[in-house]
Every structure is written in structure tokens, then in C-alpha cells.
Design a protein around this motif. Structure first.
Motif, short mmCIF file in Angstrom:
data_model
loop_
_atom_site.label_atom_id
_atom_site.label_comp_id
_atom_site.label_asym_id
_atom_site.label_seq_id
_atom_site.Cartn_x
_atom_site.Cartn_y
_atom_site.Cartn_z
N GLY A 22 41.16 13.08 -17.36
CA GLY A 22 42.45 12.50 -17.39
C GLY A 22 42.68 10.91 -17.49
N SER A 23 41.51 10.25 -17.22
CA SER A 23 41.42 8.71 -17.22
C SER A 23 41.27 8.49 -18.74
CB SER A 23 40.04 8.26 -16.60
OG SER A 23 40.11 6.81 -16.85
N ALA A 24 40.39 9.32 -19.71
CA ALA A 24 40.46 9.29 -20.80
C ALA A 24 41.75 9.50 -21.66
CB ALA A 24 39.23 10.06 -21.50
N VAL A 25 42.47 10.47 -21.44
CA VAL A 25 43.70 10.69 -21.82
C VAL A 25 44.59 9.45 -21.94
CG1 VAL A 25 45.58 12.30 -21.93
CG2 VAL A 25 43.43 13.19 -22.13
N ILE A 26 44.67 9.13 -20.56
CA ILE A 26 45.72 8.03 -20.19
C ILE A 26 45.28 6.73 -20.89
CG2 ILE A 26 46.43 6.45 -18.34
CD1 ILE A 26 46.50 8.76 -16.35
N ARG A 27 44.09 6.42 -21.01
CA ARG A 27 43.56 5.30 -21.86
C ARG A 27 43.92 5.52 -23.19
NH1 ARG A 27 37.78 3.37 -18.78
NH2 ARG A 27 38.60 3.94 -16.81
N ALA A 28 43.58 6.48 -23.84
CA ALA A 28 44.00 6.63 -25.24
C ALA A 28 45.47 6.73 -25.56
CB ALA A 28 43.42 8.13 -25.46
N ILE A 29 46.20 7.06 -24.66
CA ILE A 29 47.65 6.94 -24.89
C ILE A 29 47.88 5.61 -24.78
CG2 ILE A 29 49.75 7.45 -23.80
CD1 ILE A 29 48.91 10.14 -23.12
N GLY A 30 47.61 4.63 -23.88
CA GLY A 30 47.79 3.46 -23.79
C GLY A 30 47.30 2.45 -24.97
N PHE A 31 46.07 2.78 -25.34
CA PHE A 31 45.55 2.12 -26.54
C PHE A 31 46.50 2.83 -27.78
CE2 PHE A 31 41.35 1.92 -24.37
CZ PHE A 31 41.38 0.82 -24.25
N PHE A 34 49.69 0.74 -27.75
CA PHE A 34 49.46 -0.65 -28.24
C PHE A 34 49.14 -0.86 -29.76
CE2 PHE A 34 46.37 -4.39 -28.49
CZ PHE A 34 47.30 -5.19 -28.20
N TRP A 35 48.42 0.12 -30.35
CA TRP A 35 48.51 -0.03 -31.70
C TRP A 35 49.55 0.18 -32.41
CZ3 TRP A 35 44.40 -0.94 -34.89
CH2 TRP A 35 44.63 -0.44 -36.41
N LEU A 36 50.60 1.07 -32.12
CA LEU A 36 52.00 1.30 -32.77
C LEU A 36 52.66 -0.07 -32.31
CD1 LEU A 36 52.90 4.73 -31.26
CD2 LEU A 36 52.12 4.24 -33.78
N ILE A 37 52.53 -0.67 -31.34
CA ILE A 37 53.23 -1.99 -31.23
C ILE A 37 52.65 -3.06 -32.26
CG2 ILE A 37 53.57 -3.77 -29.83
CD1 ILE A 37 53.69 -1.83 -27.11
N GLY A 49 44.60 3.71 -36.84
CA GLY A 49 44.80 3.62 -35.42
C GLY A 49 44.07 4.71 -34.67
N LEU A 50 43.99 6.00 -35.08
CA LEU A 50 43.51 6.98 -34.20
C LEU A 50 41.91 6.81 -34.10
CD1 LEU A 50 45.27 10.14 -35.64
CD2 LEU A 50 45.50 9.08 -33.37
N ILE A 51 41.35 6.30 -35.23
CA ILE A 51 39.84 5.92 -35.18
C ILE A 51 39.80 5.02 -34.29
CG2 ILE A 51 37.96 4.75 -36.53
CD1 ILE A 51 39.21 6.40 -39.00
N SER A 52 40.64 3.80 -34.26
CA SER A 52 40.39 2.73 -33.37
C SER A 52 40.74 3.06 -31.66
CB SER A 52 41.55 1.59 -33.56
OG SER A 52 41.30 1.11 -35.01
N VAL A 53 41.71 4.02 -31.77
CA VAL A 53 41.85 4.38 -30.27
C VAL A 53 40.50 5.25 -29.82
CG1 VAL A 53 43.25 6.33 -28.99
CG2 VAL A 53 44.50 4.53 -30.62
N ALA A 54 39.97 6.04 -30.61
CA ALA A 54 38.96 6.85 -30.20
C ALA A 54 37.76 5.65 -29.84
CB ALA A 54 38.43 7.57 -31.31
N ALA A 55 37.52 4.70 -30.59
CA ALA A 55 36.53 3.80 -30.28
C ALA A 55 36.83 2.80 -29.13
CB ALA A 55 36.29 2.69 -31.71
#
Length: 179
Positions: A22-31, A34-37, A49-55
Motif C-alpha cells: 500500500g505504501s509503495a502504491v501511494i508513493r508511486a501515485i504521488g511520484f 508529480f511527474w505529470l505536473i 515517467g513510468l521508469i522514473s516513478v519506478a526508480a
């Protein structure tokens, strides 16, 4: 990837796998938000963006592993309102003390024995406390007590800090009984 860190003495209890996911999912959504912004939602930037979000999510979980906090949104909203009110009242008091020569100013240090053991939850409380006008955590003594610099040592600073810590940890789910 080890999402769950074995707890050290004085640190918060480690999270369950479901909490870690759950923490990983919430953090990934937040990142990702942020990437979309940052990219203004350009569809051509979604792949990188997906690669950056995973990293970023992996690094986030390595640097700050998931743990059980028991976040309480309603209590948190109440704490935020309390914090804003206290900041305004304390800021006005500090300004009045600084500008009015007759208002007594008795700066010094008080010792505060925190309810939380040393670790992330206590550090979170210290960070929030440092935002309040008139008090500043300055270090930890050998017995684990916090040294707090305050503008008026004649005020009931320790009692106020105890109340603030109880409210803060109740909102963030870090109450002693939750650990």
C-alpha cells in the motif's frame, strides 16, 4: 527488494506486507502525479515517467521503509487546524514579546522527556515542533530527553509539548499504544 525493514530498538514497528505494498502504491501515485505536473501531462513523457516513478518508488522505500503509522485522516485534519491556530497565537505572542520592551522575556532551555522512543515518529514530532514559534528542539541528552530552547522558561512549556505530542501522534497514528 526488501520492503520491510526489521525494526531496531527504539524504532517504529515494521510494516506488514500489505502495508508495504500500500505504501509503495501511494508513493508511486504521488511520484506519477508529480511527474505529470512537471511535464504538463505530455503523453510523450509517460514512458520515461513510468521508469522514473519506478526508480523513485524503489529509492523511497529503500531510504524510508514502510512502517505502521496508522494514519487517521480526521484526527490529522483536526491537528492541522490546531497547529495553524497555535502557530498564529504563538507567532503573535513572539512578535509582541520582541516588539514590546516591557513584556518579560526569559529565554532558556527546558528538558522534555518525549513519549515516543528515539526514531522516526519522535523525529517527526521534533520537526513539527520546530515550526511552532517560540520553541526549538536543540538536541538529545544522554538519558534520551530533548533539550528545547524556548523564549520564556516561566511558561508551562513541558506541559504544552506533552499535549502537542499526544495530539500529533494521535493524528499520525504514532501513539505509544500503537507502536
Amino acid at each position: 527488494m526488501n520492503l520491510i525493514k526489521a525494526g531496531n530498538i527504539g524504532e517504529a514497528s515494521p510494516a506488514r506486507w500489505s502495508d508495504a505494498i500500500g505504501s509503495a502504491v501511494i508513493r508511486a501515485i504521488g511520484f506519477f502525479c508529480f511527474w505529470l505536473i512537471l511535464t504538463r501531462g505530455d503523453p510523450g513523457d509517460v514512458g520515461p515517467g513510468l521508469i522514473s516513478v519506478a526508480a523513485a518508488t524503489w529509492a523511497s522505500l529503500k531510504l524510508l521503509p514502510a512502517e505502521q503509522w496508522g494514519f487517521r485522516p480526521i484526527r490529522f485534519a483536526g491537528f492541522v487546524l490546531h497547529f495553524l491556530r497555535q502557530s498564529i497565537v504563538a507567532g503573535a505572542d513572539v512578535a509582541l514579546r520582541a516588539l514590546h520592551p516591557r513584556l518579560p522575556l526569559h529565554p532558556g532551555f527546558v528538558t522534555y522527556r518525549a513519549q515516543q522512543p528515539q526514531g522516526r515518529k519522535r523525529n517527526t514530532f521534533c520537526a513539527i515542533m520546530s515550526l511552532m514559534p517560540g520553541t526549538l528542539p536543540c538536541g538529545t541528552s544522554n538519558d534520551g530527553s530533548l533539550a528545547i530552547h524556548c523564549l520564556d522558561v516561566t511558561q508551562p512549556v513541558v506541559e504544552q509539548l506533552s499535549m502537542e505530542e499526544t495530539l500529533c501522534m494521535g493524528a499520525l497514528g504514532g501513539a505509544r499504544s500503537d507502536a
